[in-house]
Scaffold this motif. Structure first.
Motif, PDB file in Angstrom:
ATOM      1  N   UNK A 119       0.847  -1.200   0.000  1.00 18.31           N
ATOM      2  CA  UNK A 119       0.000   0.000   0.000  1.00 18.31           C
ATOM      3  C   UNK A 119       0.881   1.248   0.000  1.00 18.31           C
ATOM      4  N   UNK A 120       1.943   1.229   0.807  1.00 20.78           N
ATOM      5  CA  UNK A 120       2.868   2.359   0.859  1.00 20.78           C
ATOM      6  C   UNK A 120       3.515   2.562  -0.510  1.00 20.78           C
ATOM      7  N   UNK A 121       3.919   1.489  -1.168  1.00 21.42           N
ATOM      8  CA  UNK A 121       4.540   1.600  -2.490  1.00 21.42           C
ATOM      9  C   UNK A 121       3.580   2.235  -3.493  1.00 21.42           C
ATOM     10  N   UNK A 122       2.303   1.867  -3.438  1.00 20.49           N
ATOM     11  CA  UNK A 122       1.307   2.474  -4.333  1.00 20.49           C
ATOM     12  C   UNK A 122       1.125   3.949  -4.022  1.00 20.49           C
ATOM     13  N   UNK A 123       1.086   4.298  -2.734  1.00 21.27           N
ATOM     14  CA  UNK A 123       0.936   5.705  -2.343  1.00 21.27           C
ATOM     15  C   UNK A 123       2.141   6.519  -2.816  1.00 21.27           C
ATOM     16  N   UNK A 124       3.331   5.955  -2.631  1.00 20.69           N
ATOM     17  CA  UNK A 124       4.558   6.650  -3.052  1.00 20.69           C
ATOM     18  C   UNK A 124       4.550   6.889  -4.558  1.00 20.69           C
ATOM     19  N   UNK A 125       4.118   5.901  -5.330  1.00 26.03           N
ATOM     20  CA  UNK A 125       4.095   6.032  -6.787  1.00 26.03           C
ATOM     21  C   UNK A 125       3.092   7.091  -7.235  1.00 26.03           C
ATOM     22  N   UNK A 126       2.041   7.289  -6.450  1.00 25.18           N
ATOM     23  CA  UNK A 126       0.978   8.216  -6.848  1.00 25.18           C
ATOM     24  C   UNK A 126       1.209   9.657  -6.417  1.00 25.18           C
TER      25      UNK A 126
END
Length: 180
Positions: A119-126
């Motif tokens: 979830x953190x990786x998706x947030x960082x990418x966005x």
């Protein structure tokens, strides 16, 4: 809006775990409050700033300790002026104990945001602001989960909106986050 007596609340977690958004929303729930962004003390250094990276040396760790000490002193000063202070910073690993011992004000609460690393990786990418470089999400998440003392309230906000996370924090704050 909450109108209880002043307090200090640390909101910590890894980069892109939602600290900034949650800390702002949480601070807005109190009648007299401050959202203290600990990273501001790092960004104030104009020349010779040392970024904390994996396997950081003495100079990097000294600047990190300075940042934490300044945030703690600032939180205590706002508290003494009657504010509820929501301190937001990446305070993980063994240094969480050091930060806690630097805060003199009571009551003092610790909230650790710990969404799943995917979830953190998706947030960082966005997001526009990028926090990861030398660190990976998995590497920093490993420090959080395996080296950080289990102090305060740990909130898995993977499936929660920021508003839902704040409600969860406020619901559990007294019972789980208060340091005695």
């Amino acid at each position: 809006m909450l109108t209880e007596r002043p307090a200090v609340i640390l909101v910590t977690g890894i980069m892109a775990s939602g600290k900034s958004t949650v800390a702002q929303l949480l601070s807005e729930r109190f009648e007299k409050s401050v959202h203290l962004r600990g990273d501001i003390f790092r960004r104030m250094i104009v020349n010779n700033r040392k970024e904390v990276q994996p396997n950081a040396g003495k100079d990097e760790m000294d600047q990190l300790r300075l940042r934490y000490r300044l945030a703690a002193q600032c939180a205590d000063a706002y508290y003494q002026a009657g504010f509820t202070v929501v301190v937001q910073d990446v305070v993980i690993g063994p240094m969480l104990n050091d930060f806690i011992s630097s805060i003199q004000s009571r009551p003092f609460y610790v909230v650790v945001l710990c969404p799943d690393s995917s979830v953190v990786a998706k947030r960082e990418a966005a997001r526009l602001k990028k926090g990861y470089g030398a660190w990976t999400v998995e590497g920093l998440d490993n420090v959080l989960r395996n080296e950080t003392p289990r102090i305060g309230m740990w909130v898995d906000s993977s499936e929660l909106t920021p508003d839902e996370t704040v409600i969860e924090i406020l619901t559990r704050l007294q019972d789980e986050a208060l340091l005695r």
